[in-house]
Scaffold this active site. Structure first.
Site, PDB file in Angstrom:
ATOM      1  CG  ASP A   7      -1.901   1.160   1.196  1.00  0.00           C
ATOM      2  OD1 ASP A   7      -2.729   1.201   0.263  1.00  0.00           O
ATOM      3  OD2 ASP A   7      -1.838   2.036   2.077  1.00  0.00           O
ATOM      4  CD  GLU A   9      -1.574   6.176   3.113  1.00  0.00           C
ATOM      5  OE1 GLU A   9      -2.207   7.134   2.588  1.00  0.00           O
ATOM      6  OE2 GLU A   9      -2.136   5.132   3.473  1.00  0.00           O
ATOM      7  CD  GLU A  52      -7.102  19.926   0.680  1.00  0.00           C
ATOM      8  OE1 GLU A  52      -7.687  21.035   0.576  1.00  0.00           O
ATOM      9  OE2 GLU A  52      -5.875  19.768   0.466  1.00  0.00           O
ATOM     10  CG  HIS A  57      -1.202  10.473   4.617  1.00  0.00           C
ATOM     11  ND1 HIS A  57      -0.524  11.564   5.096  1.00  0.00           N
ATOM     12  CD2 HIS A  57      -1.270  10.632   3.258  1.00  0.00           C
ATOM     13  CE1 HIS A  57      -0.184  12.341   4.092  1.00  0.00           C
ATOM     14  NE2 HIS A  57      -0.634  11.809   2.957  1.00  0.00           N
ATOM     15  CG  HIS A 150      -6.050   5.898   4.991  1.00  0.00           C
ATOM     16  ND1 HIS A 150      -6.382   5.591   3.688  1.00  0.00           N
ATOM     17  CD2 HIS A 150      -7.228   6.036   5.647  1.00  0.00           C
ATOM     18  CE1 HIS A 150      -7.698   5.544   3.566  1.00  0.00           C
ATOM     19  NE2 HIS A 150      -8.227   5.826   4.741  1.00  0.00           N
ATOM     20  CG  ASP A 155      -4.220   1.266   5.259  1.00  0.00           C
ATOM     21  OD1 ASP A 155      -4.604   1.101   6.436  1.00  0.00           O
ATOM     22  OD2 ASP A 155      -4.474   2.296   4.606  1.00  0.00           O
TER      23      ASP A 155
END
Length: 229
Positions: A7, A9, A52, A57, A150, A155
């Site tokens: 995963d 970010e 945002e 995260h 997150h 994740d």
């Protein structure tokens, strides 16, 4: 079979507009079982973190300021990934950022042939249902109570559990040892066993058994097979 569940970010949604990868987390699976080997890294994106994205995260400019750039850790990452299939949720997104970063530092892109998209698998298995990682954890009873924000490694750990359930559940990793198994042929989510079958044993009565049977029949009084139609 070795697979990598991963995963990422990022600073935003589109690497083509300058968004960058800031975290990657990878989990190694062998025959759908986590081995305990992981790869996890943060990267300084050399650009401000939009508020945002930070709200999703929690990775701030201050936190990432002293982290290495992607090109400084890329060889360690590629060594961990090797040539294994790469499993991700909405994999086009993660592959897009990973390949953009690889190209930016002169490395070949990861072939999309290696991509396994759990979002696509979930849509086929559960049409009409919710397919977010949270929704799939709830469906399969996977504890995600520690997922406040997150995080790439967290994740990936949750996704590895979801992936196992989506591809047949935990029993897929069980193996039964038996002398009758000649070979095991593995396909996607299916194990086919080719067995060596013994020839059927002859069931022929012995001479003594025939004599005893004949003596028993003689004792029967008016058996049905003796009656005329």
């Amino acid at each position: 079979m070795r697979e990598i569940v991963f995963d990422t970010e990022t600073t935003g949604l589109d690497p083509r507009t300058g968004d960058r990868l800031v975290e990657i987390g990878c989990i190694e699976l062998v025959n759908r079982v986590p081995t305990g080997r992981t790869f996890h890294a943060y990267f300084n994106p050399d650009r401000p973190m939009p508020i945002e994205a930070e709200q999703v995260h929690g990775l701030s400019d201050a936190f990432l300021a002293d982290k290495p750039r992607f090109h400084e850790n890329v060889l360690d990452l590629l060594e961990f990934l090797a040539d294994s299939p790469l499993v991700a949720h909405n994999a086009q997104f993660d592959f897009g950022f990973l390949n953009c970063e690889l190209c930016s530092c002169g490395h070949p892109e990861v072939s999309l042939d290696r991509m396994v998209d759990t979002l696509g698998i979930a849509r086929r298995r559960h049409p009409g249902a919710k397919h977010s990682l949270d929704a799939l954890c709830t469906r399969y009873g996977i504890d995600r109570s520690h997922r406040v924000k997150h995080g790439a490694l967290l994740d990936a750990e949750l996704l590895a559990q979801v992936y196992v359930e989506l591809t047949g559940g935990r029993q897929i990793g069980l193996e039964l040892a038996t002398e009758t198994i000649e070979t095991v042929v593995e396909t996607v989510g299916i194990t086919v066993m080719n067995r060596i079958f013994r020839a059927p044993r002859p069931h022929v009565p012995s001479e003594a058994e025939l004599i005893r049977h004949e003596a028993f029949v003689e004792t029967l009084n008016g058996p049905l097979w003796d009656k005329s139609p």
